[in-house]
Structure formats: C-alpha cells, structure tokens
Enzyme design. Structure first.
Site, PDB file in Angstrom:
ATOM      1  CG  MET A  17      31.221  42.878  51.470  1.00 41.13           C
ATOM      2  SD  MET A  17      31.045  43.917  49.992  1.00 41.13           S
ATOM      3  CE  MET A  17      31.283  42.707  48.687  1.00 41.13           C
ATOM      4  CB  VAL A  79      31.359  32.815  55.262  1.00 42.91           C
ATOM      5  CG1 VAL A  79      29.849  32.690  55.445  1.00 42.91           C
ATOM      6  CG2 VAL A  79      31.891  31.648  54.422  1.00 42.91           C
ATOM      7  CG  ASN A 107      38.442  39.069  47.815  1.00 47.20           C
ATOM      8  OD1 ASN A 107      38.146  39.064  46.626  1.00 47.20           O
ATOM      9  ND2 ASN A 107      38.711  40.170  48.477  1.00 47.20           N
ATOM     10  CB  SER A 133      35.189  44.093  42.234  1.00 48.90           C
ATOM     11  OG  SER A 133      35.964  45.232  42.520  1.00 48.90           O
ATOM     12  CE  LYS A 205      36.945  41.313  43.754  1.00 46.68           C
ATOM     13  NZ  LYS A 205      37.824  41.335  44.912  1.00 46.68           N
ATOM     14  CG  HIS A 208      39.529  43.967  40.075  1.00 44.16           C
ATOM     15  ND1 HIS A 208      39.520  44.205  41.440  1.00 44.16           N
ATOM     16  CD2 HIS A 208      38.780  44.954  39.533  1.00 44.16           C
ATOM     17  CE1 HIS A 208      38.816  45.281  41.695  1.00 44.16           C
ATOM     18  NE2 HIS A 208      38.353  45.758  40.565  1.00 44.16           N
ATOM     19  CG  ASN A 209      41.167  42.337  44.510  1.00 49.24           C
ATOM     20  OD1 ASN A 209      40.280  42.746  43.767  1.00 49.24           O
ATOM     21  ND2 ASN A 209      40.909  41.800  45.681  1.00 49.24           N
ATOM     22  CD  GLU A 212      41.249  47.495  44.872  1.00 47.16           C
ATOM     23  OE1 GLU A 212      41.343  47.560  46.106  1.00 47.16           O
ATOM     24  OE2 GLU A 212      40.381  46.816  44.278  1.00 47.16           O
ATOM     25  CE1 TYR A 213      45.857  44.633  47.192  1.00 47.28           C
ATOM     26  CE2 TYR A 213      48.090  44.780  48.042  1.00 47.28           C
ATOM     27  CZ  TYR A 213      46.792  44.336  48.168  1.00 47.28           C
ATOM     28  OH  TYR A 213      46.422  43.616  49.266  1.00 47.28           O
ATOM     29  NE  ARG A 310      48.215  48.336  49.269  1.00 46.24           N
ATOM     30  CZ  ARG A 310      46.915  48.121  49.192  1.00 46.24           C
ATOM     31  NH1 ARG A 310      46.302  47.380  50.109  1.00 46.24           N
ATOM     32  NH2 ARG A 310      46.198  48.631  48.201  1.00 46.24           N
TER      33      ARG A 310
END
Length: 502
Positions: A17, A79, A107, A133, A205, A208-209, A212-213, A310
C-alpha cells in the site's frame, strides 16, 4: 539542500500500500521522500522507479528523511495500525517543528486517532487521520480518501489528496476511465473531501468497511440461492452478475463477482470458486462498526449479521460435524419460473443493500452527536463513488437523496428509495420465504427485511418486554396515555411466589 530540492511530502512504510500510494503521488508531479525501517527495501523500491514525474527520494535515516521535506512538513504513515503507528509517531515527534503535519493513512481505530490528534496538538503539531480505501490498485491509481483533523491541516494536504484521489464524472457520478487501465486519471470530481475534526475520517472509513462487509455477504447469499435453489453453474451465475452490473446494481463488487465466477482453476480445470474453502477472514473493522452501533444504541443488524456470517464460516470443522447430525427441511424442489426468481434475487439484493446503507448512515448521524462532528452525508456518498471497494452507481442516488434533504433521518424515507422498496418488496419477501423453506442461510437478506419491517412499524412488541423488565427489576415504563419521558412503576402482586428483588 535548497528549497527546490526539498520534497513536497514524505511517506513512511513501504509495504504494498505504501509503495503504491508513493508512486501515485510521484506520478502526479509531487516530489516524495520515502523511508522504511528496512533500508534495503527502500533502496530496491527507489531503484525500480527512477523516472517518476515528481521524483522518488529514498532516505536511509529518519532525521535525513524529515530534513528533506518542505515546511510545514507533511508525513504519511502507512504502517501496522495500533502500536506500530504510535512507535513511528514517537520517533518523529523530536524531529518535527511546530505546524508540521503527520497523516495516518492506515486502518486506525477512530478513538486512537482522537487520542493522537489531542496529544500532538498539545505539542504544536497537526495530525490528520485519513481513511484510504480501494486496496492496492486504488492506492496506485486513485483511492477514495477520507481525511479528518483540523481544516487548516487539510488545506495543506488538499492539493495532493485531490490530485491522487479517484475521479468521477460530474454528470452521472461514475468513475472515469483510466485508473483500471493502469494510468492516473485527470479531470472529474475527486473522491476526497474534508470529513471533520480529529477521528471523523477514520470513523467514516470504519463505517465504509462495515457496509462493505454487508455488500459482500449479500452477494454471497444471492450466489448461494442461485446455486442451491436453481442449480446454476458458476459460469451461468457469472453471466447473471455481469448483466446485473449493467443496471442499478452496477458496482465494483458485482463486477469482480462476475469475473470470479467465470474463472477456471488453473490446477484442476474446475470453476475456481468451487475449489476455494468456505472460511472467510476479517481484519476487525466490521466488528468495530457493529460494536460501536451497540454502544450507541443504533440498529445496524445487517452489518452485524455479515460479521457473524464470517465468524460462522470460520468454524468449518464444527459445521462439517454438525451437518451430519442436524437435520433441515425436506429436499426443496423449485417449481417456479427460473427467470422470475433470478429477478427476485436481484430485488432482494438491492432492497437489502438499501437497508444496509440506511443503517450505516444512521450510525454516522448518531456519531456526529456523540463526538461533536458535523458530517456532510451527501459529500461522504460522493467520495465513495470512485476508488473505494463499495464504489457503485447506487451511491449517486444517496448523494441525490441528501441533496434533496440534508437532514434526512433515514434513506428509506427518501422518495427514490421508498418507491424502489415499495415496488420490489414482494420479490424480496418471496426470496426470504423460499430460503427459509429450503433451509438456506440468508442472514443479511433476512435481517434487512426484519429491519425494514421494524422501522416501518408504528408499534412494536417491546411494550411487553418493558413490562417484563418492570416486573422482575422495577425498571419502570412509559404509558401510551401520558407524555413521553414520564416513567411509572406498578407494585406487582407476589402472592403464591417468592418475593422478587427490585
């Protein structure tokens, strides 16, 4: 070193990244200094890319890295989140001067960002927690960027962030051609905007994630229904997803699903998806979203169900053992029209998606009260239209909804989304009913429908629940014939049973 030789920005952390983001910045004409704890990795990276438009400058020593930057210095950290980020910040602080800016592009948990911003402000430094993202490709050719911090810090970062972000067409909100072809995109509306103070960028963010899940699990449920109910092959399903990607479900995740389902495994020649083990990993941001929703009392069941799905997938050995013991319904034979049921699955997916996003935006609305932010929800939807994993044509509809009503309480109340669900809900209900009858797990489709039915209900059965709480714990209750906020307790009869503790 003359000021003309100083770099516009610096970056610490040259994993994939970090490398891709550095190349994106350099490709847009910005000179960037890079540093990595392992000097050999930095040297190999710089040597591999000698002719970028802006220029990559490698620095082996942290003090030389800091000295190579224009003031106010702007330093991106990419990092490992948590202790790794704190360690880098601690090593930088003695080398920086008042007004310098540290940007955390990892993140990070938003509460960590709030803490770091407060600590660094006390030292005279600026801190930007920016969501990034889009994965590796997004970092390289145009991510969605969600920066938080002070407006003053954002102004220094803004020219670079707007240059490297994904771009969308101002007319229809669709991503502009170019990034997927492997080159930077110029023009269009950049998928970045100032989100708000301290941890706001990383919070958005995180949501957002979480969304996304939900998106990914819904697609999996649609795939499972096609396979188990209709007996479709992966290739046939891939064609359906490909068609869906031309309409209202047009999105990155639908697009890649079509590609995945059409892929053949090189080793066996079987459909690739059939040889992938059914255990899904996660990095924690979906869990953060669900825990935060519970902490703030915001109903976000669809995201939570996607996280639990999950978790359930991960207990593979237990599921295999249970499959030999636990019985489901009799074998289901589909007798309807195949084409009509595929359309029903499409509608169930779209309606569930609307509910999932409604929950995410409700969560952000509550968070701004909790943390004293002022979030622009239409703008947030705009910057998710390109670059990020959940990028979709659908987001343009959310932008338009908040343009119509910036204080919209719930997406379901917007005329477009209300009308869409009204027209599609019979198919949605049909899919949930068939899945239940056939014994197929559809946690997001089912929870989204329950959320919709609960949200549209003027009266829910929790009146009985509150009466139970007053019975066993004297927790009081409100009355339908009295003003809200006035609480009562009844002295329940105890004859014939032991005294209950209040």
């Amino acid at each position: 070193m003359s000021t003309t030789e100083l770099s516009d920005i610096g970056l610490i952390g040259l994993a994939v990244m970090g490398q891709n983001l550095a190349l994106n910045i350099a490709d847009h004409g910005f000179r960037i200094s890079v540093y990595n704890r392992t000097t050999e990795k930095m040297e190999a990276f710089v040597a591999k890319h000698p002719n970028t438009p802006g220029g990559l400058v490698g620095q082996a020593e942290l003090k030389d890295f800091v000295a190579s930057l224009k003031r106010p210095r702007k330093i991106i950290i990419l990092v490992q989140a948590g202790r790794g980020t704190d360690a880098v910040i601690d090593s930088l602080v003695p080398l920086l001067e008042e007004g310098d800016i540290i940007i955390d592009g990892g993140n990070a948990k938003w509460t960590d960002t709030i803490r770091r911003e407060k600590d660094l402000t006390a030292k005279g430094l600026r801190f930007v927690g920016s969501g990034v993202s889009g994965g590796e490709e997004g970092a390289r050719f145009g991510p969605s960027l969600m920066p938080g911090g002070t407006p003053e810090a954002w102004e220094f970062l803004k020219p670079i962030w707007e240059a490297i972000a994904a771009k969308v067409d101002p007319q229809n909100g669709r991503p502009l051609e170019g990034a997927t072809a492997g080159k930077p995109v110029e023009g269009g509306v950049p998928c970045t905007a100032y989100i708000g103070p301290d941890g706001a960028g990383h919070y958005v963010k995180m949501v957002h994630n979480g969304i996304e899940y939900g998106d990914m699990q819904m697609i999996c449920e649609a795939y499972d229904l096609m396979g188990q109910i209709l007996g479709m092959t992966p290739a046939e399903m891939g064609e359906v997803f490909g068609e869906w990607n031309k309409g209202m479900l047009d999105s990155f995740l639908i697009e890649i699903t079509a590609d995945i389902l059409g892929q053949t495994d090189p080793a066996t020649g079987q459909p690739f998806v059939d040889i992938v083990l059914d255990t899904a990993g996660q990095k924690g941001t979906g869990k953060w979203t669900s825990v935060n929703a519970l902490d703030m009392g915001v109903p976000a069941p669809t995201v939570a169900e996607a996280v639990f799905a999950r978790c359930l997938s991960a207990v593979k050995d237990e599921r295999v053992a249970a499959s030999k013991i636990l019985e489901g319904p009799p074998a289901y034979t589909f007798k309807g029209d195949r084409k009509e049921f595929i359309q029903a699955i499409h509608d169930a997916l779209y309606c569930s998606k609307i509910c999932s996003y409604a929950q995410g935006f409700q969560l952000m609305r509550e968070a701004q009260k909790e943390y004293n932010w002022e979030l622009n929800f239409g703008e947030i939807a705009q910057i998710w239209r390109g670059g990020c994993i959940i990028r979709a044509a659908f987001l343009q509809k959310i932008t338009e909804a908040f343009e119509r009503d910036p204080h919209l309480a719930n997406l379901l109340l917007d005329p477009y989304f209300n009308d869409t669900v009204k027209k599609a809900q019979s198919n949605w209900r049909k899919v949930v009913a068939v899945a239940a009858e056939a014994g197929i797990s559809i946690p997001t489709f089912g929870s989204a429908l329950s959320y919709y039915d609960g949200y549209r209900s003027a009266r829910l059965p929790q009146n009985l629940l509150q009466a139970q709480r007053d019975f066993f714990g004297a927790h009081t209750y409100e009355r339908v014939d009295q003003p809200r906020g006035k609480f009562f307790h009844i002295d329940w009869p105890v004859e014939g049973r032991p005294q209950l503790e209040a």
